[in-house]
Design an enzyme around this catalytic site. Sequence first.
Site, short mmCIF file in Angstrom:
data_model
loop_
_atom_site.label_atom_id
_atom_site.label_comp_id
_atom_site.label_asym_id
_atom_site.label_seq_id
_atom_site.Cartn_x
_atom_site.Cartn_y
_atom_site.Cartn_z
N GLY A 173 35.29 39.28 38.81
CA GLY A 173 34.56 40.43 39.62
C GLY A 173 34.55 41.80 38.95
N GLU A 226 37.61 32.81 35.75
CA GLU A 226 37.30 32.15 36.97
C GLU A 226 37.65 30.53 36.91
OE1 GLU A 226 35.41 34.55 36.18
OE2 GLU A 226 34.78 35.58 37.97
N GLU A 277 31.99 41.75 35.98
CA GLU A 277 31.00 41.64 36.71
C GLU A 277 30.38 42.76 37.44
OE1 GLU A 277 32.15 38.11 39.15
OE2 GLU A 277 30.22 36.99 38.60
N ALA A 297 37.97 39.44 41.66
CA ALA A 297 37.89 39.23 43.38
C ALA A 297 39.22 39.19 43.63
CB ALA A 297 37.00 38.05 43.75
N1 COA Z 1 43.50 39.24 43.41
C1 COA Z 1 44.22 39.55 43.99
N2 COA Z 1 45.81 40.18 43.50
C2 COA Z 1 45.67 40.38 42.15
C3 COA Z 1 44.53 40.10 41.36
C4 COA Z 1 43.30 39.45 41.99
N3 COA Z 1 42.34 39.01 41.20
N4 COA Z 1 44.83 40.37 40.12
C5 COA Z 1 46.17 40.92 40.16
N5 COA Z 1 46.50 40.88 41.66
C6 COA Z 1 47.69 41.34 42.09
C7 COA Z 1 48.94 40.40 41.82
O1 COA Z 1 48.94 39.31 42.38
C8 COA Z 1 50.12 41.28 41.92
O2 COA Z 1 50.48 41.37 43.20
P1 COA Z 1 51.97 41.21 43.76
O3 COA Z 1 52.77 42.39 43.08
O4 COA Z 1 51.75 41.36 45.35
O5 COA Z 1 52.64 40.14 43.32
C9 COA Z 1 49.73 42.52 41.50
O6 COA Z 1 48.21 42.54 41.64
C10 COA Z 1 50.04 42.97 39.98
O7 COA Z 1 49.67 41.71 39.13
P2 COA Z 1 50.69 41.01 38.20
O8 COA Z 1 49.93 39.61 37.99
O9 COA Z 1 52.00 41.13 38.61
O10 COA Z 1 50.15 42.06 36.64
P3 COA Z 1 50.47 41.44 35.33
O11 COA Z 1 50.35 42.85 34.42
O12 COA Z 1 51.31 40.45 34.94
O13 COA Z 1 49.09 40.57 35.08
C11 COA Z 1 46.60 40.22 35.18
C12 COA Z 1 47.93 41.43 34.90
C13 COA Z 1 45.47 40.93 35.15
C14 COA Z 1 46.52 39.36 33.68
C15 COA Z 1 47.02 39.23 36.20
O14 COA Z 1 47.41 39.95 37.42
C16 COA Z 1 45.78 38.15 36.47
O15 COA Z 1 45.56 37.31 35.85
N6 COA Z 1 45.02 38.65 37.78
C17 COA Z 1 44.13 37.60 38.07
C18 COA Z 1 42.76 37.87 37.38
C19 COA Z 1 41.83 36.90 37.61
O16 COA Z 1 41.78 35.70 37.46
N7 COA Z 1 40.58 37.43 38.07
C20 COA Z 1 39.47 36.75 38.58
C21 COA Z 1 39.51 36.42 40.06
S1 COA Z 1 38.14 35.50 40.63
#
Ligand code: COA
Length: 261
Positions: free
Chosen positions: A112, A135, A115, A67
């Site tokens: 999400g 989460e 999910e 999400a």
């Molecule tokens: N919601 C909003 N933005 C998200 C996102 C999410 N769930 N997942 C990734 N992004 C965004 C990042 O903020 C970043 O944006 P920016 O360039 O404007 O800063 C962009 O996507 C790229 O992600 P980044 O974190 O730089 O890539 P990474 O390769 O370093 O890491 C992940 C990848 C997936 C490990 C990391 O993005 C992450 O942990 N995301 C969240 C996952 C999560 O907690 N999901 C459950 C949400 S309830």
Amino acid sequence: MSDLQHINLSWDADLAIVTVDRQEKLNALNAEVFTELAEAFDSLRYDDQIRGVIVTGAGEKAFVAGADIGELAKMDAISGVQVSRTGQGVFRTIERFPKPVLAAVGGYALGGGCELALACHMRIAAENARFGLPEVGLGIIPGYGGTVRLARLVGLGRAVELALTGDMVDAEAALAMGLVTAVVPRAELMDRSKELLKKVTRNGPLAIRMVLESIYRGMDLPLQEGTAVESSLFGLLASTEDVKEGMTAFLEKRKPDFKGR
Ligand code: COA
């Protein structure tokens, strides 16, 4: 259907491909994506040309990374319930879709995104797929059906551990626990997904629909009631042209030509 901004809809013969495309945010699900996902599935529901649907994410890096945390950060108690219910509603639409839906997962399928994959009927992973419910690390819980569906799919022990630790698992681990049914090279993900779905859609469309109906309704029912639903659907199908065609074709040693009637 209004113009879709974050969902691409494409077709391959009788399959539709629904691609979540917000690559700059790793395809994270914001309110617009949910609205558009619902619209896309509504448009495919009554399209007789479409017999199956593949759900995937744009780009190499992510299926869906969860999400949209930027949106979640703004919620309060009331809007939090609404956010969860909206997501659950859209994923329920996918789970109860009358045509088979396959998730083709490349890269991150987190929160999400995991999910969403769980709500699909079948799941294939690319070698770079990573699944998880992170989460709890944000202080929340999975809100789009993940706690319930993951436990039903992979069993209580693994689901509890994944949801409590927030750990990511790779494609092979997902395969071992039954979260996906195949792991394929990234470059072959779409072809292998289409191959599997085409194998399904060669069968009688009404039979496919009733299998999904029987299995998913059965999951919510005690055995006795689930098998009663199965009998009703079995009987209902017996009155269709497709059943006659399927059996006649077998006896005449030819391939059936199902019409969905
Ligand atoms: N919601 C909003 N933005 C998200 C996102 C999410 N769930 N997942 C990734 N992004 C965004 C990042 O903020 C970043 O944006 P920016 O360039 O404007 O800063 C962009 O996507 C790229 O992600 P980044 O974190 O730089 O890539 P990474 O390769 O370093 O890491 C992940 C990848 C997936 C490990 C990391 O993005 C992450 O942990 N995301 C969240 C996952 C999560 O907690 N999901 C459950 C949400 S309830």
